[in-house]
Motif scaffolding. Structure first.
Motif, mmCIF file in Angstrom:
data_model
loop_
_atom_site.group_PDB
_atom_site.id
_atom_site.type_symbol
_atom_site.label_atom_id
_atom_site.label_comp_id
_atom_site.label_asym_id
_atom_site.label_seq_id
_atom_site.Cartn_x
_atom_site.Cartn_y
_atom_site.Cartn_z
ATOM 1 N N ALA A 28 0.982 -1.328 -0.116
ATOM 2 C CA ALA A 28 0.091 0.006 0.182
ATOM 3 C C ALA A 28 0.985 1.352 0.049
ATOM 4 C CB ALA A 28 -0.896 0.501 1.566
ATOM 5 N N ARG A 95 -5.563 6.331 -4.074
ATOM 6 C CA ARG A 95 -5.954 6.095 -3.163
ATOM 7 C C ARG A 95 -7.230 4.740 -3.550
ATOM 8 N NH1 ARG A 95 -7.540 11.166 -0.498
ATOM 9 N NH2 ARG A 95 -5.433 11.404 1.191
ATOM 10 N N HIS A 100 -2.512 3.539 0.366
ATOM 11 C CA HIS A 100 -3.739 4.689 1.536
ATOM 12 C C HIS A 100 -2.036 4.879 2.272
ATOM 13 C CE1 HIS A 100 -7.006 3.135 0.371
ATOM 14 N NE2 HIS A 100 -7.040 1.576 0.379
ATOM 15 N N GLU A 123 -2.801 13.406 6.160
ATOM 16 C CA GLU A 123 -2.850 11.378 6.263
ATOM 17 C C GLU A 123 -1.124 10.986 5.265
ATOM 18 O OE1 GLU A 123 -5.202 12.469 2.723
ATOM 19 O OE2 GLU A 123 -4.836 13.108 4.260
#
Length: 260
Positions: A28, A95, A100, A123
């Motif tokens: 990820a 995404r 992520h 984030e």
């Protein structure tokens, strides 16, 4: 390394050309690479960073800004807001593809756009800036002089800052769009750890901009100054140090996830 050519659309339906590079065992973790003014997604920096990141198990997405490389758009109509929208779309694309744990790296003008995007994305795991230009209008004023800025406003042409002799069509609205953003204010809202790599011999970005940017960043940050490096990091040793520093920063801040 597996590379996949991709396209996505910005808010005005311009087609943006991109390349996703992935290691054999994907995760990820990914870094979006943002090239500089009048460059393209296959810049020397982007290609080397892709090699370094993929070798560390981190995917990369590199793409062409509006009117540059293979992306649609007339370069003369470039604005900061158009590029900001394209970077937002690139983040959303990654995404959607399951990435992520994201980082952003921006070079020069791309560094300005990364700062503006990072304030909106707490984030993000990490940000890397190669000779960023937080105050693009000031850099252009220093490069062109007052007379050159007035000539630009009158003709909508600028000198070729990449070293060519023919003037380049660029609406003065680009300069005005740069004036409308405050990257120092944006930097105060960046939550991600930030690495700045800058050359002390940079002939385009004044060092006081880098100092002010570092002061504005509120969190984990590091400034690496290379004493002999210019804006292009033309010396092989400077280029190597710059790219390794950025790749190491991403590797140390993007958490390892289960791979397949």
């Amino acid at each position: 390394m597996k590379e996949t050519s991709l396209t996505f659309q910005d808010g005005a339906n311009h087609i943006v050309s991109a390349i996703l590079a992935e290691p054999a065992r994907t995760s990820a973790r990914a870094v979006i690479l943002c090239h500089g003014f009048l460059s393209n997604k296959d810049s020397r920096t982007n290609l080397r960073l892709t090699e370094l990141q993929v070798a560390r198990g981190i995917s990369t997405l590199r793409f062409d800004w509006f009117g540059m490389g293979e992306s649609e758009g007339e370069f003369g109509r470039l604005t900061v807001s158009t590029c900001c929208d394209q970077l937002e779309r690139a983040i959303s694309l990654m995404r959607e593809r399951g990435y992520h744990e994201l980082g952003l790296i921006g070079s020069s003008f791309g560094g300005l756009l990364v700062i503006l995007a990072a304030q909106r994305h707490p984030e993000l795991r990490a940000v890397g800036l190669k000779c960023p230009v937080p105050d693009f209008p000031e850099m252009l004023e220093r490069e062109f002089g007052r007379a050159g800025i007035e000539e630009w406003q009158r003709t909508n042409y600028i000198p070729d800052v990449t070293g060519g002799t023919a003037p380049i069509a660029l609406d003065f609205a680009f300069y005005e769009s740069c004036q409308a953003v405050d990257a120092y204010a944006a930097a105060r809202n960046v939550k991600a750890p930030v690495l700045i790599v800058h050359g002390e011999q940079d002939e385009l970005v004044p060092f006081h901009q880098i100092e002010r940017l570092e002061e504005a960043l509120p969190g984990d940050k590091e400034l690496v100054l290379l004493p002999e490096a210019d804006h292009q990091f033309g010396r092989p040793e400077d280029f190597r140090r710059m790219t390794v520093q950025l790749a190491d920063w991403m590797q140390s801040h993007l958490p390892t996830t289960n791979q397949s």
